[in-house]
Design a protein around this motif. Structure first.
Motif, PDB file in Angstrom:
ATOM      1  N   PHE A   1       0.999  -0.962  -0.468  1.00  0.00           N
ATOM      2  CA  PHE A   1       0.104  -0.055   0.056  1.00  0.00           C
ATOM      3  C   PHE A   1       0.818   1.288  -0.064  1.00  0.00           C
ATOM      4  O   PHE A   1       0.552   2.560  -0.060  1.00  0.00           O
ATOM      5  N   GLY A   2       1.978   1.187   0.483  1.00  0.00           N
ATOM      6  CA  GLY A   2       2.791   2.522   0.427  1.00  0.00           C
ATOM      7  C   GLY A   2       3.454   2.573  -1.283  1.00  0.00           C
ATOM      8  O   GLY A   2       4.013   4.207  -1.354  1.00  0.00           O
ATOM      9  N   ASP A   3       2.849   1.809  -1.784  1.00  0.00           N
ATOM     10  CA  ASP A   3       3.385   2.307  -2.891  1.00  0.00           C
ATOM     11  C   ASP A   3       2.136   3.681  -3.566  1.00  0.00           C
ATOM     12  O   ASP A   3       3.194   3.899  -4.911  1.00  0.00           O
TER      13      ASP A   3
ATOM     14  N   VAL B   1       6.599   8.067   2.047  1.00  0.00           N
ATOM     15  CA  VAL B   1       4.710   8.060   2.347  1.00  0.00           C
ATOM     16  C   VAL B   1       4.602   7.953   3.247  1.00  0.00           C
ATOM     17  O   VAL B   1       3.181   8.086   2.962  1.00  0.00           O
ATOM     18  N   LEU B   2       4.803   8.927   4.268  1.00  0.00           N
ATOM     19  CA  LEU B   2       3.723   9.099   5.250  1.00  0.00           C
ATOM     20  C   LEU B   2       2.810  10.828   4.653  1.00  0.00           C
ATOM     21  O   LEU B   2       1.865  11.038   5.596  1.00  0.00           O
ATOM     22  N   ARG B   3       3.914  11.573   3.873  1.00  0.00           N
ATOM     23  CA  ARG B   3       3.244  12.639   3.753  1.00  0.00           C
ATOM     24  C   ARG B   3       2.118  12.314   2.818  1.00  0.00           C
ATOM     25  O   ARG B   3       0.954  13.098   2.515  1.00  0.00           O
TER      26      ARG B   3
ATOM     27  N   LEU C   1      11.450   4.150  -3.131  1.00  0.00           N
ATOM     28  CA  LEU C   1       9.708   4.158  -3.018  1.00  0.00           C
ATOM     29  C   LEU C   1       9.348   4.044  -1.804  1.00  0.00           C
ATOM     30  O   LEU C   1       8.080   4.567  -1.115  1.00  0.00           O
ATOM     31  N   ARG C   2       9.417   3.069  -1.824  1.00  0.00           N
ATOM     32  CA  ARG C   2       8.568   1.998  -0.486  1.00  0.00           C
ATOM     33  C   ARG C   2       9.751   2.559   1.029  1.00  0.00           C
ATOM     34  O   ARG C   2       8.936   2.260   1.780  1.00  0.00           O
TER      35      ARG C   2
END
Length: 431
Positions: A91-93, A180-182, A173-174
């Motif tokens: 989901f982080g992608d 990722v948090l932004r 990216l990961r």
């Protein structure tokens, strides 16, 4: 005010995600009694939901179960009065627009986002090994040089990936956790954006679950910890053996067959967790930039003001000695290869004991005459006469037919191969 909460666990890969997901799945009945839903009809439901939310295949393979998978999880959460946990590291992608759409689908609930994070000293070897288990064959040294910021080394595309992303692009990216948090935290209050740090090496795995459960809002004692170690790493020799095999195959075997025979059969089933295997660690020459990158990441996370469960110092590179400079030698590779061959050999029933010969001094028993009943014709069945199924031709690409990979595959699998099993969906799968 609604009591519905959705906890989105969106990353990072190789940060205890398999451990947490198996724990959530195996304890879902007890968690449901405590008001926490872990939805899905099977463990791969959350992985399918990622692919559905992004409208992507995985290594070019489209599982029929992917269509509508994200919507099914959303509807399960909508129907549950309590906390729902959705967990998959990919989901982080999702980019900012995709993440915004996913959050909009959950507007009926109070959404919290969790990212589990581990220090780069353990993360970099683990991510490279996961790439090797997913058909890639870049050397560890080349991988480290490629992902090092400012190295000047051009990125290289990963041919088996569904996108044009390269090795370095995919890694950051990961694992650029603030980014990722932004993407996921835009529009959410800071107290709903969570970082859970993975405890240092040697800590009991239950501590990670305790930290995760604190964010979910459930007593950790409700769940049962999985037995044994999950998603064990490959050692130095095992990783190099698999990398060289991938180099020979050259992406010539399609993903469903590769995942079944190589990722799960060879890597996970035969090579992972070999006793006495040397652990893959960081080369001393790379220690400086990795430590600096980790420190910069910690400072950026602290500045974001998100909620931290654990200790951000867990993410700094430890000062312990490293043993990653020496490559695996030929003897180590041969030993790993022999163990893999033994592990993959079929084990059948023991042979029937040989009949003892009758002594010439002993009287030969006289058989009673047998009264034969009228024969009933039955179609003859020749045991073991049916040919074993071959590997379907559609599982081998045209490139494999022309290249060395096909010749190696025929030597490894033989003219008679077991029919390919459906590929298990992995984290492993995949990252």
């Amino acid at each position: 005010m609604s009591t519905q909460r959705v906890v989105m666990h969106v990353g990072t890969p190789k940060s205890g995600t398999t451990f947490l997901q198996e724990l959530l799945w195996e304890s879902r009945t007890a968690l449901a009694e405590a008001g926490v839903l872990y939805p899905g009809e099977h463990p791969a439901a959350h992985f399918h939901a990622v692919l559905d939310a992004r409208q992507r295949s995985f290594h070019g393979h489209v599982d029929p179960a992917v269509a509508g998978a994200w919507g099914r999880l959303v509807e399960a959460a909508r129907a549950h009065e309590g906390t729902t946990v959705v967990s998959h590291e990919l989901f982080g992608d999702l980019d900012e627009e995709e993440a915004a759409r996913a959050l909009a689908d959950l507007d009926f609930a109070e959404v919290h986002v969790i990212v589990t994070v581990r220090d780069l000293a353990r993360q970099l070897p683990a991510v490279w090994q996961e790439d090797v288990k997913n058909r890639h064959f870049l050397t560890f040294g080349d991988f480290l040089e490629m992902v090092r910021p400012g190295s000047g080394r051009p990125d290289e595309q990963r041919p088996a990936a569904d996108t044009t992303e390269g090795h370095a692009e995919a890694f950051w990216l990961r694992h650029d956790v603030p980014a990722v948090l932004r993407r996921w935290g835009a529009g959410l209050p800071a107290d709903r954006v969570h970082v859970v740090t993975v405890p240092p090496q040697g800590t009991a795995p239950g501590l990670l679950w305790e930290r995760f459960a604190a964010v979910v809002g459930v007593n950790p004692a409700v769940a049962t910890l999985p037995d044994g170690r999950r998603n064990q790493s490959l050692g130095r020799a095992e990783s190099e053996l698999l990398r060289r095999l991938n180099e020979r195959l050259g992406y010539g075997v399609e993903w469903p067959l590769y995942a079944s025979r190589i990722t799960h059969g060879l890597a996970v089933g035969a090579l992972a967790g070999r006793p006495g295997s040397a652990r893959l660690t960081l080369p001393a020459a790379d220690r400086g930039w990795i430590s600096a990158a980790a420190d910069a990441g910690v400072d950026e996370l602290a500045a974001l003001g998100c909620t931290v469960t654990g200790d951000l110092d867990d993410l700094r590179v430890p000062a312990e000695e490293q043993d990653g400079d020496r490559a695996a030698d030929l003897a180590e590779l041969l030993d790993a290869a022999l163990d893999a061959m033994v592990a993959l050999l079929p084990v059948g029933p023991p042979p029937a004991p040989a009949q003892e010969p009758v002594s010439a001094d002993e009287p030969v028993p006289v058989e009673e005459p047998v009264i034969e009943e009228p024969a009933i014709e039955v179609p003859a069945v020749e045991e073991a006469a049916a040919p074993e199924p071959r590997v379907p031709a559609e599982h081998v690409t045209a490139a494999a037919v022309r290249g060395r990979g096909a010749r190696l595959w025929r030597r490894a699998v033989g003219p008679r191969a077991l029919a390919p099993r459906p590929a298990p969906e992995a984290e492993t799968a995949g990252v």
